[in-house]
Design a protein around this motif. Structure first.
Motif, PDB file in Angstrom:
ATOM      1  N   ASP A  55       6.702  -2.265  -9.743  1.00 44.72           N
ATOM      2  CA  ASP A  55       6.927  -2.253 -11.186  1.00 44.72           C
ATOM      3  C   ASP A  55       5.664  -1.993 -12.020  1.00 44.72           C
ATOM      4  N   VAL A  56       4.498  -1.909 -11.373  1.00 44.24           N
ATOM      5  CA  VAL A  56       3.276  -1.546 -12.099  1.00 44.24           C
ATOM      6  C   VAL A  56       2.911  -0.134 -11.654  1.00 44.24           C
ATOM      7  N   LYS A  57       2.747   0.759 -12.612  1.00 48.89           N
ATOM      8  CA  LYS A  57       2.552   2.171 -12.275  1.00 48.89           C
ATOM      9  C   LYS A  57       1.322   2.355 -11.384  1.00 48.89           C
ATOM     10  N   ALA A  58       1.479   3.137 -10.313  1.00 41.64           N
ATOM     11  CA  ALA A  58       0.417   3.295  -9.327  1.00 41.64           C
ATOM     12  C   ALA A  58      -0.031   4.748  -9.256  1.00 41.64           C
ATOM     13  N   VAL A  59      -1.326   4.959  -9.468  1.00 42.02           N
ATOM     14  CA  VAL A  59      -1.872   6.312  -9.438  1.00 42.02           C
ATOM     15  C   VAL A  59      -2.878   6.417  -8.306  1.00 42.02           C
ATOM     16  N   CYS A  60      -2.738   7.414  -7.461  1.00 42.42           N
ATOM     17  CA  CYS A  60      -3.713   7.650  -6.397  1.00 42.42           C
ATOM     18  C   CYS A  60      -4.488   8.925  -6.716  1.00 42.42           C
ATOM     19  N   VAL A  61      -5.813   8.823  -6.706  1.00 40.65           N
ATOM     20  CA  VAL A  61      -6.660   9.983  -6.984  1.00 40.65           C
ATOM     21  C   VAL A  61      -7.252  10.495  -5.677  1.00 40.65           C
ATOM     22  N   ILE A  62      -7.088  11.775  -5.423  1.00 38.04           N
ATOM     23  CA  ILE A  62      -7.546  12.322  -4.140  1.00 38.04           C
ATOM     24  C   ILE A  62      -8.119  13.711  -4.422  1.00 38.04           C
ATOM     25  N   ASP A  63      -9.143  14.122  -3.680  1.00 35.36           N
ATOM     26  CA  ASP A  63      -9.749  15.399  -4.069  1.00 35.36           C
ATOM     27  C   ASP A  63      -9.599  16.490  -3.030  1.00 35.36           C
ATOM     28  N   ASN A  64      -9.534  17.709  -3.550  1.00 38.32           N
ATOM     29  CA  ASN A  64      -9.317  18.905  -2.741  1.00 38.32           C
ATOM     30  C   ASN A  64     -10.378  19.139  -1.676  1.00 38.32           C
ATOM     31  N   LEU A  65     -11.563  18.539  -1.869  1.00 37.48           N
ATOM     32  CA  LEU A  65     -12.648  18.776  -0.921  1.00 37.48           C
ATOM     33  C   LEU A  65     -12.571  17.844   0.275  1.00 37.48           C
ATOM     34  N   SER A  66     -11.667  16.865   0.207  1.00 35.49           N
ATOM     35  CA  SER A  66     -11.726  15.795   1.208  1.00 35.49           C
ATOM     36  C   SER A  66     -11.178  16.209   2.568  1.00 35.49           C
ATOM     37  N   GLY A  67     -10.633  17.403   2.680  1.00 36.40           N
ATOM     38  CA  GLY A  67     -10.188  17.850   3.998  1.00 36.40           C
ATOM     39  C   GLY A  67      -8.687  17.789   4.119  1.00 36.40           C
ATOM     40  N   ILE A  68      -8.171  18.726   4.869  1.00 34.57           N
ATOM     41  CA  ILE A  68      -6.750  18.966   4.944  1.00 34.57           C
ATOM     42  C   ILE A  68      -5.976  17.802   5.578  1.00 34.57           C
ATOM     43  N   ASN A  69      -6.648  17.016   6.425  1.00 32.84           N
ATOM     44  CA  ASN A  69      -5.944  15.917   7.075  1.00 32.84           C
ATOM     45  C   ASN A  69      -6.027  14.606   6.322  1.00 32.84           C
ATOM     46  N   THR A  70      -6.750  14.615   5.208  1.00 37.77           N
ATOM     47  CA  THR A  70      -6.916  13.378   4.456  1.00 37.77           C
ATOM     48  C   THR A  70      -5.593  12.751   3.995  1.00 37.77           C
ATOM     49  N   PRO A  71      -4.642  13.556   3.474  1.00 31.63           N
ATOM     50  CA  PRO A  71      -3.392  12.917   3.047  1.00 31.63           C
ATOM     51  C   PRO A  71      -2.738  12.105   4.172  1.00 31.63           C
ATOM     52  N   LYS A  72      -2.840  12.591   5.391  1.00 34.98           N
ATOM     53  CA  LYS A  72      -2.257  11.911   6.528  1.00 34.98           C
ATOM     54  C   LYS A  72      -3.023  10.628   6.850  1.00 34.98           C
ATOM     55  N   LYS A  73      -4.336  10.669   6.619  1.00 25.51           N
ATOM     56  CA  LYS A  73      -5.176   9.523   6.967  1.00 25.51           C
ATOM     57  C   LYS A  73      -5.046   8.363   5.990  1.00 25.51           C
ATOM     58  N   ILE A  74      -4.741   8.670   4.747  1.00 27.10           N
ATOM     59  CA  ILE A  74      -4.864   7.635   3.719  1.00 27.10           C
ATOM     60  C   ILE A  74      -3.813   6.527   3.814  1.00 27.10           C
ATOM     61  N   GLY A  75      -2.610   6.851   4.241  1.00 29.10           N
ATOM     62  CA  GLY A  75      -1.612   5.807   4.412  1.00 29.10           C
ATOM     63  C   GLY A  75      -1.014   5.283   3.117  1.00 29.10           C
ATOM     64  N   PRO A  76      -0.713   3.958   3.071  1.00 31.21           N
ATOM     65  CA  PRO A  76       0.053   3.392   1.955  1.00 31.21           C
ATOM     66  C   PRO A  76      -0.508   3.706   0.564  1.00 31.21           C
ATOM     67  N   MET A  77      -1.818   3.856   0.457  1.00 29.03           N
ATOM     68  CA  MET A  77      -2.433   4.128  -0.840  1.00 29.03           C
ATOM     69  C   MET A  77      -1.878   5.426  -1.446  1.00 29.03           C
ATOM     70  N   LEU A  78      -1.587   6.395  -0.573  1.00 28.54           N
ATOM     71  CA  LEU A  78      -1.021   7.655  -1.032  1.00 28.54           C
ATOM     72  C   LEU A  78       0.506   7.637  -0.946  1.00 28.54           C
ATOM     73  N   LYS A  79       0.991   7.083   0.175  1.00 26.20           N
ATOM     74  CA  LYS A  79       2.436   7.079   0.431  1.00 26.20           C
ATOM     75  C   LYS A  79       3.231   6.379  -0.643  1.00 26.20           C
ATOM     76  N   SER A  80       2.698   5.264  -1.173  1.00 27.39           N
ATOM     77  CA  SER A  80       3.515   4.474  -2.088  1.00 27.39           C
ATOM     78  C   SER A  80       3.088   4.634  -3.547  1.00 27.39           C
ATOM     79  N   ALA A  81       2.289   5.671  -3.846  1.00 28.00           N
ATOM     80  CA  ALA A  81       1.880   5.904  -5.238  1.00 28.00           C
ATOM     81  C   ALA A  81       3.000   6.594  -6.021  1.00 28.00           C
ATOM     82  N   ASP A  82       3.047   6.343  -7.346  1.00 29.96           N
ATOM     83  CA  ASP A  82       4.020   7.028  -8.207  1.00 29.96           C
ATOM     84  C   ASP A  82       3.502   8.389  -8.639  1.00 29.96           C
ATOM     85  N   ILE A  83       2.185   8.420  -8.882  1.00 29.70           N
ATOM     86  CA  ILE A  83       1.571   9.652  -9.372  1.00 29.70           C
ATOM     87  C   ILE A  83       0.368   9.951  -8.487  1.00 29.70           C
TER      88      ILE A  83
END
Lengths: 337, 232
Positions: free
Chosen positions: B105-133
Motif C-alpha cells: 500500500d506504499v508506492k514502491a519505486v526501483c531505480v536501475i541504470d542502463n549501464l549496470s549490465g544485461i543480467n542485473t534485472p535478474k540479479k536484483i530480486g524482490p527489490m525489482l520484482k515487487s516494485a510498482d514503478i
C-alpha cells in the motif's frame, strides 16, 4: 484470457508461448524436470527452501506470468502500425504567453529539424511528444497520436514507446560482437525472419559507415562513425518506435544524408535537434524554439536549398582534406577534388 | 500525507532522480520531505537541503540498513506528518540485491541504470520484482537497442510495473514521474498492521553479533556452507 493455468502443464505452456521460458529463468524458478506439471502443482511439490533461496513469491509469480503473457502477446499484435500522424496544439512560453501557431502536424517519412539556443526548450518539446502531453506538462501543450489523446496506460507503457533516441553521447556498453548484438536485439523484439533482418541492418550500417567493419567486431571497439552507423541502421530497421529523435549527428565517419534517407525510407518521423547548418537545412521544415515556446515553423526555401548544396560542397572539400592528411598527403591549392 | 519508497542498487541514480522529481513537486506547490537511509556515510541530505525542504538522514552503522529502515519507518512517518508534508519520500541505501524495503500500500519505486549490465534485472530480486514503478536511468549514454533490450529484461522480471526512462542530469521524464508517484487522494496515516511486501534476508549468526575470528568453532546460528562439489 483463454489460458487456464490450472489445466495447462508447464511444458505445454512453453510450447505455446516460447517466451515464457525467459520468464521462468529470469525469475529463477527451476521448472526443469517438472514440465508435465501445472504451475500450481509445481508450487505444491517444490521444496520450500528452493522458493526461499531464490526469493520467489508464488502469488506474485503466477499473477506476473499471466501479465507477462498478455504483455508479450500485445507486442505481436501491434507490429508496424500502418499510419502514424502526430498533431501538436499550442501551449505556453515560459513567460505564460500562448504559442502563436495554430497546430502542427508531422507525418511518417518527414524530417523536421529543431533549432534554437541551448536551454530554449528543445528537450521539453521532445519530451512533450515522447509522453504524448495532454495539457499536463509545464508547457500545457496537447499532443495527439493519430488524432486522439492517449490513455494513461498507453502513455506509460514501455512497449508503446513513441520515441527512439539517438544522440552524440551514446555508446555501446555490452560485451558482444556486432552479430551477437543484432541477434540479441532482434530476439528481444521477437521479429519473424530474424536472419534476414540482421543481414539487412549489417549491410546498411556498413553503407553508412565510412570504414567497413565485420560481424565479429566487438561493438565496443567500433569507431565513433561506425557505432553511429550501426545505431542508426539498427534503430531504423528494428526499433518499433515511429518517431526517431536525433540529437546531432557528427560529421565524421558517417554519411549523414544516407542515414536520413534510410530513416525516411523506413517510414519514421525524424526530429533532429541540431546546431549544424547542413543538418538544419536537410529537414523539410524547421522548428525554431525560443523562451520555452515554438516561435516559428519554417519551410526550407529554394534559396536555402541552393545554399545547402554549396555547404555540402564545402563539407566534401573539408572531408577530402581530412582524408588526405590522414593518409600522409600534402595539401595544395587548386587541386582537383 | 502520501508516501513513496525509493530503492535501487548503489550509484543507479536514486538521489538525482529524487532531486529532479522534488523540483517538479516544488513547482506544483506540493510540500515534500525526504528521509535518506544509508549505512556508514551519506552527503545526500546536503543536496536535498539545497532545495529548502525538510530532510533527515538515518545511518544504520553496523546494522543491515534495510532492517534498520523497517524498525524506524513508523517514527519517520510521524516526523513527516509533523512537518505537514503532502508527500514523504524515503530513499534506501540499496546495498544488497536480495533486500526490498517495500511496504504494501506504499508506492514502491526501483531505480536501475542502463549501464549496470544485461543480467542485473535478474540479479536484483524482490527489490525489482515487487516494485510498482521502475525508473531506468543513464539512457542518454547507451544505444537505443541496448535500452530496448534492457527494458525487455525488466519486463520479464516485473511485467506489472510501469517502466519509465528518466534522465537524472537534465530531468527529462522527471515531471512525468512526479505525476504518477503522487496521488493527492492517497493517504498513509499509519503503518501499524501493514506488512513488508517481501521478507528481508535472514541473518543472525555469530558474525552478526560481532565475532571476528575465522574458523568452524566460532560459527554459530544461521550458517550455510558453500557447495564446492565432491572431495577428490
Amino acid at each position: 484470457m483463454s489460458l487456464d493455468l490450472k489445466k495447462i502443464s508447464i511444458g505445454d505452456l512453453i510450447v505455446k508461448h516460447p517466451f515464457v521460458k525467459d520468464f521462468f529463468e529470469n525469475q529463477l524458478v527451476p521448472y526443469q524436470g517438472y514440465e508435465t506439471k501445472t504451475i500450481y502443482e509445481f508450487f505444491s511439490v517444490i521444496d520450500y527452501e528452493v522458493i526461499e533461496e531464490n526469493a520467489i513469491n508464488e502469488d506474485l509469480f503466477i499473477s506476473g506470468l499471466i501479465d507477462y503473457i498478455d504483455l508479450m502477446n500485445s507486442y505481436f499484435v501491434k507490429e508496424k502500425e500502418t499510419e502514424i500522424k502526430i498533431t501538436i496544439y499550442p501551449g505556453y512560453y515560459k513567460d505564460g504567453t500562448m504559442e502563436k501557431f495554430e497546430k502542427l502536424e508531422f507525418h511518417k517519412g518527414e524530417v523536421i529539424s529543431i533549432v534554437g539556443p541551448t536551454g530554449s526548450g528543445k528537450s521539453r518539446l521532445l519530451a512533450d511528444i515522447e509522453w504524448a502531453a495532454n495539457m499536463d506538462t509545464p508547457t500545457k501543450r496537447k499532443v495527439l497520436i493519430n488524432g486522439r489523446a492517449l490513455e494513461p496506460h498507453e502513455r506509460f507503457s514501455a512497449s508503446n514507446k513513441l520515441v527512439a533516441q539517438l544522440s552524440q553521447n551514446m555508446n555501446f556498453v555490452m560485451d558482444l560482437s556486432v552479430i551477437e548484438f543484432l541477434d540479441l536485439h532482434a530476439t528481444s523484439r521477437m521479429v519473424e525472419d530474424k536472419d534476414v533482418i540482421i543481414e539487412k541492418i549489417f549491410i546498411k550500417a556498413n553503407e553508412l559507415a565510412g570504414e567497413v567493419f565485420s560481424k565479429d567486431t566487438p561493438i565496443t571497439e567500433l569507431s565513433g562513425g561506425q557505432s553511429r552507423a550501426l545505431m542508426i541502421a539498427d534503430t531504423a530497421i528494428l526499433s518499433s518506435s515511429p518517431i526517431i529523435l536525433i540529437d546531432e549527428i557528427e560529421n565524421a565517419g558517417i554519411d549523414r544524408k544516407k542515414a536520413l534517407d534510410l530513416l525516411v525510407k523506413e517510414d519514421k518521423i525524424v526530429l533532429m535537434s541540431t546546431h549544424d547548418p547542413i543538418l538544419a537545412l536537410m529537414g523539410d521544415r524547421r522548428i525554431v524554439i525560443n523562451n520555452g515556446g515554438i516561435e516559428k515553423i519554417i519551410e526550407v526555401t529554394k534559396e536555402e536549398r541552393s545554399i545547402l548544396s554549396e555547404l555540402e560542397e564545402l563539407d566534401k572539400k573539408l572531408m577530402s582534406y581530412r582524408n588526405k592528411l590522414r593518409y600522409g598527403k600534402i595539401l595544395k591549392y587548386e587541386e582537383e577534388l | 500525507m502520501d508516501m513513496i519508497t525509493f530503492s535501487g542498487p548503489p550509484s543507479s541514480g536514486k538521489t538525482s532522480i529524487i532531486m529532479k522529481t522534488i523540483e517538479s513537486f516544488i513547482r506544483r506547490e506540493i510540500k515534500v520531505g525526504v528521509v535518506k537511509f544509508d549505512c556508514l556515510f551519506t552527503d545526500d541530505d546536503l543536496f536535498y537541503q539545497k532545495l529548502n525542504i525538510p530532510v533527515r538522514k538515518g545511518l544504520s552503522g553496523s546494522l543491515c540498513p534495510d532492517h534498520y529502515f523497517v524498525s524506524n519507518i513508523e517514527e519517520v512517518l510521524d516526523w513527516g506528518k509533523e512537518q505537514n508534508l503532502d508527500i514523504l519520500i524515503t530513499e534506501s541505501a540499496g546495498l544488497c540485491n536480495r533486500c526490498s524495503p517495500y511496504i504494501n500500500d506504499v508506492k514502491a519505486v526501483c531505480v536501475i541504470d542502463n549501464l549496470s549490465g544485461i543480467n542485473t534485472p535478474k540479479k536484483i530480486g524482490p527489490m525489482l520484482k515487487s516494485a510498482d514503478i521502475v525508473v531506468v536511468t543513464k539512457g542518454d549514454i547507451v544505444s537505443q537497442a541496448e535500452r530496448e533490450v534492457f527494458t525487455m529484461k525488466i519486463e520479464s522480471v516485473n511485467p506489472k510495473a510501469t517502466i519509465l526512462h528518466v534522465n537524472g542530469l537534465n530531468g527529462q521524464g522527471a515531471y512525468e514521474l512526479s505525476t504518477i508517484v503522487y496521488d493527492d487522494k492517497h493517504h498513509i496515516d499509519s503503518l501499524e498492521g501493514k506488512k513488508l511486501r517481501y521478507p528481508m534476508p535472514a541473518a543472525v549468526c555469530s558474525y552478526c553479533l560481532g565475532e571476528t575470528r575465522i574458523g568452524k568453532k566460532h560459527q554459530m546460528g544461521n550458517i550455510r556452507k558453500i557447495d564446492l562439489g565432491e572431495k577428490l
